[in-house]
Design a protein around this motif. Structure first.
Motif, short mmCIF file in Angstrom:
data_model
loop_
_atom_site.label_atom_id
_atom_site.label_comp_id
_atom_site.label_asym_id
_atom_site.label_seq_id
_atom_site.Cartn_x
_atom_site.Cartn_y
_atom_site.Cartn_z
N THR A 1 0.86 -1.22 0.02
CA THR A 1 -0.03 0.00 -0.09
C THR A 1 0.97 1.25 -0.09
OG1 THR A 1 -1.82 -1.04 1.15
CG2 THR A 1 -1.95 1.19 1.22
N VAL A 2 1.93 1.25 0.97
CA VAL A 2 2.77 2.26 0.78
C VAL A 2 3.73 2.47 -0.56
CG1 VAL A 2 4.88 3.22 2.02
CG2 VAL A 2 3.12 2.24 3.30
N LEU A 3 3.93 1.43 -1.12
CA LEU A 3 4.38 1.46 -2.27
C LEU A 3 3.61 1.82 -3.48
CD1 LEU A 3 6.55 -1.96 -2.67
CD2 LEU A 3 7.56 0.25 -2.34
N MET A 4 2.44 1.69 -3.35
CA MET A 4 1.33 1.96 -4.62
C MET A 4 1.26 3.42 -4.42
SD MET A 4 -0.42 0.96 -6.78
CE MET A 4 -1.45 -0.51 -6.99
N PHE A 5 1.46 4.17 -3.16
CA PHE A 5 1.20 5.44 -2.91
C PHE A 5 2.34 6.25 -3.37
CE2 PHE A 5 1.55 9.46 -0.39
CZ PHE A 5 0.37 9.96 -0.70
N LEU A 6 3.95 5.66 -2.96
CA LEU A 6 5.05 6.61 -2.87
C LEU A 6 5.51 6.29 -4.39
CD1 LEU A 6 6.85 6.05 0.55
CD2 LEU A 6 5.48 7.97 -0.48
N VAL A 7 5.57 5.21 -4.97
CA VAL A 7 6.37 4.87 -6.16
C VAL A 7 6.05 5.64 -7.28
CG1 VAL A 7 7.02 3.04 -7.90
CG2 VAL A 7 7.23 2.42 -5.37
N PRO A 8 4.47 5.73 -7.74
CA PRO A 8 3.99 6.49 -8.86
C PRO A 8 4.19 7.93 -8.80
CG PRO A 8 2.56 4.94 -8.02
CD PRO A 8 3.52 4.75 -6.97
N ILE A 9 4.33 8.46 -7.47
CA ILE A 9 4.13 9.89 -7.22
C ILE A 9 5.73 10.30 -7.34
CG2 ILE A 9 3.95 11.79 -5.50
CD1 ILE A 9 1.38 10.31 -4.67
N SER A 10 6.64 9.58 -6.64
CA SER A 10 7.97 9.91 -6.88
C SER A 10 8.46 9.60 -8.40
CB SER A 10 8.78 9.09 -5.96
OG SER A 10 8.68 7.59 -6.29
N THR A 11 8.17 8.73 -8.99
CA THR A 11 8.42 8.53 -10.48
C THR A 11 7.76 9.52 -11.29
OG1 THR A 11 8.27 6.23 -10.10
CG2 THR A 11 8.17 6.99 -12.40
N TYR A 12 6.68 10.02 -11.11
CA TYR A 12 6.24 11.17 -11.94
C TYR A 12 7.17 12.44 -11.67
CZ TYR A 12 3.35 15.03 -13.46
OH TYR A 12 2.93 16.23 -13.92
N TYR A 13 7.39 12.81 -10.63
CA TYR A 13 8.02 14.13 -9.88
C TYR A 13 9.70 13.98 -10.48
CZ TYR A 13 4.38 16.13 -8.02
OH TYR A 13 2.93 16.92 -7.90
N PHE A 14 9.98 12.61 -10.44
CA PHE A 14 11.49 12.49 -10.86
C PHE A 14 11.63 12.53 -12.32
CE2 PHE A 14 14.71 9.40 -12.54
CZ PHE A 14 15.72 9.95 -12.18
N LEU A 15 10.66 12.21 -13.07
CA LEU A 15 10.71 12.00 -14.52
C LEU A 15 10.29 13.57 -15.18
CD1 LEU A 15 8.86 9.03 -15.64
CD2 LEU A 15 11.32 9.50 -15.86
N HIS A 16 9.56 14.15 -14.53
CA HIS A 16 9.04 15.65 -14.78
C HIS A 16 10.16 16.55 -14.49
CE1 HIS A 16 6.53 19.08 -14.78
NE2 HIS A 16 5.87 18.68 -15.61
N ASN A 17 10.88 16.48 -13.36
CA ASN A 17 11.79 17.59 -12.99
C ASN A 17 13.24 17.17 -13.52
OD1 ASN A 17 9.85 19.00 -11.94
ND2 ASN A 17 9.89 18.08 -9.93
N THR A 18 13.68 16.12 -13.75
CA THR A 18 14.86 15.77 -14.16
C THR A 18 15.17 15.09 -15.59
OG1 THR A 18 14.77 13.45 -12.99
CG2 THR A 18 15.62 15.28 -11.67
N LEU A 19 14.55 14.01 -15.66
CA LEU A 19 14.97 13.33 -16.96
C LEU A 19 14.43 13.95 -18.19
CD1 LEU A 19 15.01 9.46 -16.21
CD2 LEU A 19 16.79 10.96 -16.43
N LEU A 20 12.99 14.44 -18.10
CA LEU A 20 12.27 14.96 -19.15
C LEU A 20 12.09 16.47 -19.15
CD1 LEU A 20 9.45 12.20 -19.18
CD2 LEU A 20 11.49 12.41 -20.55
N LYS A 21 13.12 16.89 -18.62
CA LYS A 21 12.92 18.47 -18.35
C LYS A 21 12.84 19.39 -19.59
CE LYS A 21 14.71 21.89 -14.92
NZ LYS A 21 15.50 21.78 -13.70
N ASP A 22 13.68 18.98 -20.69
CA ASP A 22 13.41 19.86 -21.76
C ASP A 22 12.47 19.33 -22.88
OD1 ASP A 22 15.42 21.34 -20.91
OD2 ASP A 22 17.06 20.08 -21.59
N TRP A 23 11.62 18.19 -22.51
CA TRP A 23 10.64 17.73 -23.41
C TRP A 23 9.51 18.58 -23.59
CZ3 TRP A 23 10.14 11.81 -24.20
CH2 TRP A 23 11.40 11.34 -24.31
N GLU A 24 8.71 18.67 -24.52
CA GLU A 24 7.85 19.33 -24.71
C GLU A 24 6.26 18.79 -24.07
OE1 GLU A 24 4.62 20.57 -28.62
OE2 GLU A 24 6.86 20.45 -29.11
N ASN A 25 6.33 17.52 -24.07
CA ASN A 25 5.04 17.01 -23.60
C ASN A 25 5.70 16.03 -22.38
OD1 ASN A 25 3.17 17.73 -25.44
ND2 ASN A 25 3.76 15.87 -26.81
#
Length: 77
Positions: free
Chosen positions: A7-31
């Motif tokens: 349950t904790v994984l289901m809450f933390l993993v997607p949110i942290s993945t979203y913010y990690f991708l959004h703010n670091t790996l895909l920072k310069d992407w249009e979408n």
């Protein structure tokens, strides 16, 4: 304990993945919002798959431990 853990994984993993991708790996992407969302959805599916696999593994271990004697019509086979 496993249910609480997943349950904790289901809450933390997607949110942290979203913010990690959004703010670091895909920072310069249009979408980047869309692709970060897809990454989060993928991680939800991975957590669900691991939970189901763990449940099957636990059931198999319980079946080996609780070997009952064969009785009734199953004894004849």
């Amino acid at each position: 304990m496993k249910l609480a853990f997943f349950t904790v994984l289901m809450f933390l993993v997607p949110i942290s993945t979203y913010y990690f991708l959004h703010n670091t790996l895909l920072k310069d992407w249009e979408n980047r919002t869309m692709w970060s969302g897809f990454g989060a959805i993928g991680m939800v599916n991975i957590v669900i798959f691991v939970y189901i696999a763990e449940a099957f593994r636990e059931d198999a271990a319980d079946a080996k431990e609780n070997k009952a004697p064969i009785v009734g019509k199953f004894k004849k086979q």
